[in-house]
Design a protein around this motif. Sequence first.
Motif, mmCIF file in Angstrom:
data_model
loop_
_atom_site.group_PDB
_atom_site.id
_atom_site.type_symbol
_atom_site.label_atom_id
_atom_site.label_comp_id
_atom_site.label_asym_id
_atom_site.label_seq_id
_atom_site.Cartn_x
_atom_site.Cartn_y
_atom_site.Cartn_z
ATOM 1 N N LEU A 1 -11.962 -58.817 2.118
ATOM 2 C CA LEU A 1 -13.114 -58.342 1.375
ATOM 3 C C LEU A 1 -13.498 -56.933 1.797
ATOM 4 O O LEU A 1 -14.182 -56.227 1.070
ATOM 5 N N MET A 2 -13.047 -56.516 2.974
ATOM 6 C CA MET A 2 -13.362 -55.180 3.470
ATOM 7 C C MET A 2 -12.156 -54.245 3.364
ATOM 8 O O MET A 2 -12.277 -53.109 2.946
ATOM 9 N N PHE A 3 -10.998 -54.712 3.801
ATOM 10 C CA PHE A 3 -9.794 -53.897 3.820
ATOM 11 C C PHE A 3 -8.921 -54.329 2.654
ATOM 12 O O PHE A 3 -8.195 -55.301 2.743
ATOM 13 N N ILE A 4 -8.993 -53.596 1.550
ATOM 14 C CA ILE A 4 -8.303 -54.005 0.333
ATOM 15 C C ILE A 4 -6.866 -53.480 0.314
ATOM 16 O O ILE A 4 -6.544 -52.495 0.967
ATOM 17 N N PHE A 5 -6.036 -54.166 -0.468
ATOM 18 C CA PHE A 5 -4.639 -53.787 -0.622
ATOM 19 C C PHE A 5 -4.423 -53.144 -1.979
ATOM 20 O O PHE A 5 -5.155 -53.426 -2.938
ATOM 21 N N PRO A 6 -3.391 -52.320 -2.101
ATOM 22 C CA PRO A 6 -3.057 -51.765 -3.415
ATOM 23 C C PRO A 6 -2.523 -52.868 -4.321
ATOM 24 O O PRO A 6 -1.962 -53.851 -3.858
ATOM 25 N N LYS A 7 -2.709 -52.704 -5.610
ATOM 26 C CA LYS A 7 -2.314 -53.736 -6.569
ATOM 27 C C LYS A 7 -1.274 -53.245 -7.577
ATOM 28 O O LYS A 7 -0.818 -53.987 -8.405
ATOM 29 N N ASP A 8 -0.929 -51.973 -7.507
ATOM 30 C CA ASP A 8 -0.052 -51.388 -8.507
ATOM 31 C C ASP A 8 1.017 -50.543 -7.818
ATOM 32 O O ASP A 8 0.733 -49.857 -6.836
ATOM 33 N N GLU A 9 2.214 -50.569 -8.350
ATOM 34 C CA GLU A 9 3.323 -49.807 -7.760
ATOM 35 C C GLU A 9 3.079 -48.304 -7.798
ATOM 36 O O GLU A 9 3.711 -47.556 -7.051
ATOM 37 N N ARG A 10 2.195 -47.844 -8.653
ATOM 38 C CA ARG A 10 1.923 -46.409 -8.767
ATOM 39 C C ARG A 10 1.107 -45.872 -7.595
ATOM 40 O O ARG A 10 1.002 -44.665 -7.417
ATOM 41 N N GLU A 11 0.525 -46.749 -6.795
ATOM 42 C CA GLU A 11 -0.275 -46.324 -5.640
ATOM 43 C C GLU A 11 0.667 -46.032 -4.475
ATOM 44 O O GLU A 11 0.748 -46.768 -3.509
ATOM 45 N N GLN A 12 1.369 -44.915 -4.578
ATOM 46 C CA GLN A 12 2.444 -44.582 -3.644
ATOM 47 C C GLN A 12 1.976 -44.286 -2.223
ATOM 48 O O GLN A 12 2.765 -44.337 -1.293
ATOM 49 N N ASP A 13 0.708 -43.968 -2.053
ATOM 50 C CA ASP A 13 0.231 -43.665 -0.702
ATOM 51 C C ASP A 13 0.117 -44.911 0.168
ATOM 52 O O ASP A 13 0.169 -44.823 1.393
ATOM 53 N N ARG A 14 -0.010 -46.106 -0.412
ATOM 54 C CA ARG A 14 -0.167 -47.338 0.360
ATOM 55 C C ARG A 14 0.925 -48.362 0.078
ATOM 56 O O ARG A 14 0.880 -49.465 0.603
ATOM 57 N N ILE A 15 1.882 -48.032 -0.764
ATOM 58 C CA ILE A 15 2.995 -48.931 -1.069
ATOM 59 C C ILE A 15 4.295 -48.199 -0.800
ATOM 60 O O ILE A 15 4.486 -47.068 -1.250
ATOM 61 N N SER A 16 5.189 -48.857 -0.074
ATOM 62 C CA SER A 16 6.534 -48.328 0.140
ATOM 63 C C SER A 16 7.513 -49.315 -0.485
ATOM 64 O O SER A 16 7.564 -50.476 -0.092
ATOM 65 N N ILE A 17 8.276 -48.831 -1.448
ATOM 66 C CA ILE A 17 9.266 -49.673 -2.103
ATOM 67 C C ILE A 17 10.643 -49.162 -1.724
ATOM 68 O O ILE A 17 10.957 -47.989 -1.925
ATOM 69 N N GLU A 18 11.431 -50.046 -1.156
ATOM 70 C CA GLU A 18 12.807 -49.717 -0.818
ATOM 71 C C GLU A 18 13.722 -50.579 -1.668
ATOM 72 O O GLU A 18 13.264 -51.224 -2.606
ATOM 73 N N LYS A 19 14.982 -50.629 -1.331
ATOM 74 C CA LYS A 19 15.973 -51.317 -2.146
ATOM 75 C C LYS A 19 15.538 -52.731 -2.535
ATOM 76 O O LYS A 19 15.373 -53.031 -3.707
ATOM 77 N N ASP A 20 15.352 -53.605 -1.568
ATOM 78 C CA ASP A 20 14.986 -54.997 -1.849
ATOM 79 C C ASP A 20 13.704 -55.413 -1.149
ATOM 80 O O ASP A 20 13.466 -56.596 -0.948
ATOM 81 N N SER A 21 12.882 -54.466 -0.746
ATOM 82 C CA SER A 21 11.664 -54.830 -0.009
ATOM 83 C C SER A 21 10.485 -53.995 -0.480
ATOM 84 O O SER A 21 10.644 -52.934 -1.070
ATOM 85 N N ILE A 22 9.321 -54.514 -0.173
ATOM 86 C CA ILE A 22 8.082 -53.811 -0.492
ATOM 87 C C ILE A 22 7.154 -53.921 0.720
ATOM 88 O O ILE A 22 7.106 -54.954 1.384
ATOM 89 N N THR A 23 6.453 -52.849 1.007
ATOM 90 C CA THR A 23 5.480 -52.824 2.092
ATOM 91 C C THR A 23 4.128 -52.437 1.517
ATOM 92 O O THR A 23 3.989 -51.388 0.893
ATOM 93 N N LEU A 24 3.142 -53.314 1.709
ATOM 94 C CA LEU A 24 1.769 -53.038 1.292
ATOM 95 C C LEU A 24 0.952 -52.704 2.526
ATOM 96 O O LEU A 24 0.984 -53.444 3.508
ATOM 97 N N LYS A 25 0.216 -51.614 2.473
ATOM 98 C CA LYS A 25 -0.638 -51.193 3.584
ATOM 99 C C LYS A 25 -2.086 -51.219 3.116
ATOM 100 O O LYS A 25 -2.398 -50.704 2.045
#
Length: 189
Positions: free
Chosen positions: A3-27
């Motif tokens: 409720l305080m520390f929210i996650f990105p919800k869209d792939e376009r939010e490149q500053d908090r999402i890292s997409i590699e070959k077969d993995s995704i990292t949400l920050k």
Amino acid sequence: MGLMFIFPKDEREQDRISIEKDSITLKSYGLPMIFWGYLAAVLTVIFAMTLAIKGPLYKLYQMDDNLNKILAVSVVFTIVAIVGFLLCFFFYEKFIIKEGLKIKVIHRIFWTPIIKRDYTLKSNEDFSIKHYLDSPNVAKIRGESSLKGFENRGYFQLFFTDSNEKEVLLDRSNQKRSLVQMKELLTKF
């Protein structure tokens, strides 16, 4: 903490999402700037209090009585602990890394991993969203339109089932739509 520390919800939010070959990292995002203003105000009050008690606290520590020394040290320890806790709260990050059926959840404070948990999903579609309402919704029970703004809507939690049939909490939010988007994002990878 969702409720305080929210996650990105869209792939376009490149500053908090890292997409590699077969993995995704949400920050998780940091706290909004207004909270940093609150931190500055709290630290200013603590600094003023520390300046006000510095002299008497030093005299208390210099007395021959061990109880007074313990009291002085405990006051200093409490002030340092409060400041340390507040700073840790503001420099907290949560990472969710998903690769295939593997999920890794990392909690970091001051860019240092504190807790790491690795899970194996039962299947890629094994995410569920549950609604929680902690207290009775008195404003809704009364049915008055003037109380509509005071209705308790509760919050939602995103779970996944691991390979041991255990439900694991991944995130929570007061908006179901946010968790649905996060679920869809995680099931892609």
